[in-house]
Design an enzyme around this catalytic site. Structure first.
Site, PDB file in Angstrom:
ATOM      1  N   LEU A 132       0.863  -1.170   0.000  1.00 15.63           N
ATOM      2  CA  LEU A 132       0.000   0.000   0.000  1.00 15.63           C
ATOM      3  C   LEU A 132       0.906   1.227   0.000  1.00 15.63           C
ATOM      4  CD1 LEU A 132      -2.735  -0.883   2.693  1.00 15.63           C
ATOM      5  CD2 LEU A 132      -2.967  -0.994   0.201  1.00 15.63           C
ATOM      6  N   ASP A 133       0.445   2.308  -0.627  1.00 18.67           N
ATOM      7  CA  ASP A 133       1.217   3.543  -0.595  1.00 18.67           C
ATOM      8  C   ASP A 133       1.424   3.988   0.852  1.00 18.67           C
ATOM      9  OD1 ASP A 133       1.161   3.540  -3.344  1.00 18.67           O
ATOM     10  OD2 ASP A 133      -0.490   4.985  -3.493  1.00 18.67           O
ATOM     11  N   LYS A 134       2.447   4.780   1.066  1.00 20.21           N
ATOM     12  CA  LYS A 134       2.776   5.273   2.402  1.00 20.21           C
ATOM     13  C   LYS A 134       1.556   5.851   3.113  1.00 20.21           C
ATOM     14  CE  LYS A 134       5.365   9.012   4.628  1.00 20.21           C
ATOM     15  NZ  LYS A 134       6.274  10.172   4.413  1.00 20.21           N
TER      16      LYS A 134
END
Length: 328
Positions: A132-134
């Protein structure tokens, strides 16, 4: 550094002058923004360098051979001897990379799982089968042994087309699509000018997102200004939902990379919604659903995650109601 020939490629020039660094290392430094020409950061290896231009290269210290364990708190949704499912908070990078050598999910998993963590992902990504993105919150699964890793990797490679894998996301988006549901089948590749972004590209990799409008939100003038869109992935490209919804004309609220042109629309929100959005500081995207087949027992597991505090605040401020997923 010696003067460059007129119009010489940046990567070739550096390779000729900095022979102690490999070509791949130099390219990585350019893409990471560690090279400046005439005081301006250049991320394009093919950039043409003019004679007498000053080139500076910042070479970060080498990364540790392997990530170190760090006692970072984790919200564990499920755990057994084979897998661990966590509810990732915002701001947590999944694995070490340039600019994030520590304080990642991998560091936390190593501390929590110890030697049992799968090594198939490599030293820097043990146990990791998806990301998942940051600043995207929500559900992730990691493998605790190599057998589990292989089984989960196969499910993610299939993207749920023939198997039980499910990945559901909730996105607060600007505007509302002109139909209640649809499918975005548009290839995604690296952005031609901004190397840290992705874009819809004819020569990109296949990317398919199924979406459905769950709620519509009126602004201060009662005209619909935003909506809650549920997305399910059939592929897993970098930034896929963010890029696809932006291409649809309805970028995710708070997304500075793909929705910056919609910032002025915040003025159409109610004062409470404006305050909630201003305090968000990230894209309003949450991985609420994860379904998979257990790699050992073959049991179909399904996990759901409520909206985190910041998105729940935005949801209330927008006038959202109870989100019904009974049909899912």
């Amino acid at each position: 550094m010696a003067e460059a020939e007129q119009g010489e490629r940046l990567d070739r020039l550096l390779a000729a002058r900095l022979v102690e660094l490999s070509r791949s290392r130099l390219k990585a430094l350019i893409l990471a923004g560690e090279v400046a020409v005439g005081g301006r950061t250049i991320r394009d290896p093919s950039h043409r360098v003019n004679a007498r231009e000053c080139i500076t290269v910042a070479v970060p210290p080498p990364l540790p051979a392997a990530p170190a364990p760090q006692a970072i708190p984790l919200t564990i949704v499920y755990e057994d001897a084979d897998i661990i499912v966590i509810d990732k908070p915002k701001g947590l990078v999944v694995h070490p990379a340039a600019g994030h050598q520590s304080g990642t999910l991998v560091n936390a998993l190593i501390a929590h799982c110890g030697d049992s963590l799968s090594g198939i992902g490599g030293e820097r990504r043990p146990g990791i089968v998806h990301r998942l993105d940051k600043d995207t919150t929500g559900l992730m699964v990691a493998a605790k042994n190599d057998r589990a890793h292989r089984a989960l990797a196969a499910q993610f490679a299939d993207h749920g087309r023939a198997g039980p894998l499910e990945r559901g996301y909730l996105a607060f988006a600007w505007g509302v699509p002109d139909r209640p549901r649809g499918t975005l089948d548009r290839p995604i590749g690296r952005h031609p000018h901004a190397r840290d972004k992705m874009s819809v590209a004819a020569d990109g990799r296949e990317a398919i997102t199924h979406w459905q409008v769950r709620e519509r939100y009126p602004g201060a003038s009662e005209q619909t200004v935003a909506s809650l869109i549920e997305c399910h992935l059939e592929t897993g490209r970098t930034h896929q939902i963010r890029v696809h919804l932006a291409a649809l004309g309805h970028p995710i609220m708070g997304d500075s990379a793909y929705g910056s042109g919609f910032r002025t629309k915040a003025a159409l929100l109610s004062p409470d919604a404006q305050a909630a959005l201003a305090s968000l500081g990230r894209q309003a995207l949450h991985a609420y659903l994860l379904g998979l087949e257990h790699p050992r027992t073959k049991e179909h597991l399904r996990f759901r995650s409520d909206l985190p505090t910041d998105l729940a605040l935005l949801h209330r401020a927008m006038g959202g109601g109870t989100i019904d997923f009974a049909g899912r």
